[in-house]
Scaffold this active site. Sequence first.
Site, mmCIF file in Angstrom:
data_model
loop_
_atom_site.group_PDB
_atom_site.id
_atom_site.type_symbol
_atom_site.label_atom_id
_atom_site.label_comp_id
_atom_site.label_asym_id
_atom_site.label_seq_id
_atom_site.Cartn_x
_atom_site.Cartn_y
_atom_site.Cartn_z
ATOM 1 N N ASP A 193 -5.064 -5.130 -6.870
ATOM 2 C CA ASP A 193 -5.541 -3.922 -6.165
ATOM 3 C C ASP A 193 -6.969 -3.465 -6.494
ATOM 4 O OD1 ASP A 193 -2.938 -4.120 -5.387
ATOM 5 O OD2 ASP A 193 -2.351 -2.084 -5.926
ATOM 6 N N ASP A 253 -3.047 -3.187 -1.739
ATOM 7 C CA ASP A 253 -2.277 -2.201 -1.000
ATOM 8 C C ASP A 253 -2.758 -2.318 0.438
ATOM 9 O OD1 ASP A 253 -0.481 -0.877 -2.584
ATOM 10 O OD2 ASP A 253 -1.547 1.027 -2.610
ATOM 11 N N HIS A 272 -1.570 -0.478 3.615
ATOM 12 C CA HIS A 272 -0.618 0.452 4.217
ATOM 13 C C HIS A 272 -0.895 0.710 5.692
ATOM 14 C CE1 HIS A 272 0.820 1.198 0.255
ATOM 15 N NE2 HIS A 272 -0.155 1.968 -0.145
ATOM 16 N N SER A 286 4.426 6.569 1.320
ATOM 17 C CA SER A 286 3.897 7.049 0.030
ATOM 18 C C SER A 286 2.852 8.156 0.207
ATOM 19 C CB SER A 286 3.277 5.892 -0.758
ATOM 20 O OG SER A 286 2.025 5.514 -0.216
ATOM 21 N N HIS A 330 -4.310 6.372 1.423
ATOM 22 C CA HIS A 330 -5.206 5.395 0.783
ATOM 23 C C HIS A 330 -4.917 3.980 1.272
ATOM 24 C CE1 HIS A 330 -1.511 5.211 -1.595
ATOM 25 N NE2 HIS A 330 -1.849 3.963 -1.865
ATOM 26 N N LYS A 369 0.598 -5.872 0.236
ATOM 27 C CA LYS A 369 1.891 -5.266 -0.096
ATOM 28 C C LYS A 369 2.015 -3.854 0.472
ATOM 29 C CE LYS A 369 0.202 -4.119 -4.708
ATOM 30 N NZ LYS A 369 0.063 -2.654 -4.713
ATOM 31 N N GLU A 393 7.696 1.304 0.022
ATOM 32 C CA GLU A 393 6.636 1.352 -0.980
ATOM 33 C C GLU A 393 6.781 0.129 -1.884
ATOM 34 O OE1 GLU A 393 3.854 1.928 -1.860
ATOM 35 O OE2 GLU A 393 3.603 3.645 -3.190
ATOM 36 N N ALA A 423 -3.690 0.033 -10.993
ATOM 37 C CA ALA A 423 -3.833 0.838 -12.200
ATOM 38 C C ALA A 423 -2.819 0.324 -13.206
ATOM 39 C CB ALA A 423 -3.583 2.313 -11.901
ATOM 40 N N CYS A 451 0.619 -0.488 -10.577
ATOM 41 C CA CYS A 451 0.737 -1.802 -9.949
ATOM 42 C C CYS A 451 0.525 -2.962 -10.913
ATOM 43 C CB CYS A 451 -0.194 -1.863 -8.747
ATOM 44 S SG CYS A 451 0.311 -0.662 -7.487
HETATM 45 ZN ZN LIG Z 1 -0.420 2.526 -2.136
#
Ligand SMILES: [Zn+2]
Length: 183
Positions: free
Chosen positions: A10, A52, A54, A60, A71, A94, A101, A129, A133
């Site tokens: 990420d 990520d 999304h 989330s 985000h 992902k 999530e 982080a 993740c």
């Molecule tokens: Zn996320």
Amino acid sequence: MSQEALIVVDMQRDFMPGGALPVPEGDKIIPKVNECIKKFQKRGALIVATRDWHPENHISFKERGGPWPKHCVQNTPGAEFVVEIPENAVVISKATEPDKEAYSGFEGTELDEILRKNGVERVYVCGVATEYCVKATAMDALKLGYETYVIVDAIKGIDPEGEKRALEELQKAGAKLIECENL
Ligand SMILES: [Zn+2]
């Protein structure tokens, strides 16, 4: 067949200072992560970059009752990588569905299958982080039977205490900690 893989977790604009969901000083590890990528490329390792990814209405997000501000929305600047991802890297997207999530790069993705197809037995994890993740990805790698290393100077957590706890949990679960220069 590469027996090892680097998993870069990420490293996206929204997780950096100035982004929608910043990890404090997350940008400080960018040079280190790039250095790791170069090292592993030279060794012929498989390079994996998770992101990520999304949809606009992801579960989330706060507007849907989730814990996070909006985000890393697919195809927006916030979702772009901030490190140098090689052309032959495997990109794992992902949490791509509205109602699911995923913190781990293995959750709902083909990562395990891809690693196995490539003969990977050992993985090295870096990125952000640490408490979320990075930890979830490394924990899943351990559960799936991979020898798992966390590159401690190429990760960043939300807060130092949380990061410390995450690393302790990871070590208890069998992860090994290593520094980039010792790779
Ligand atoms: Zn996320």
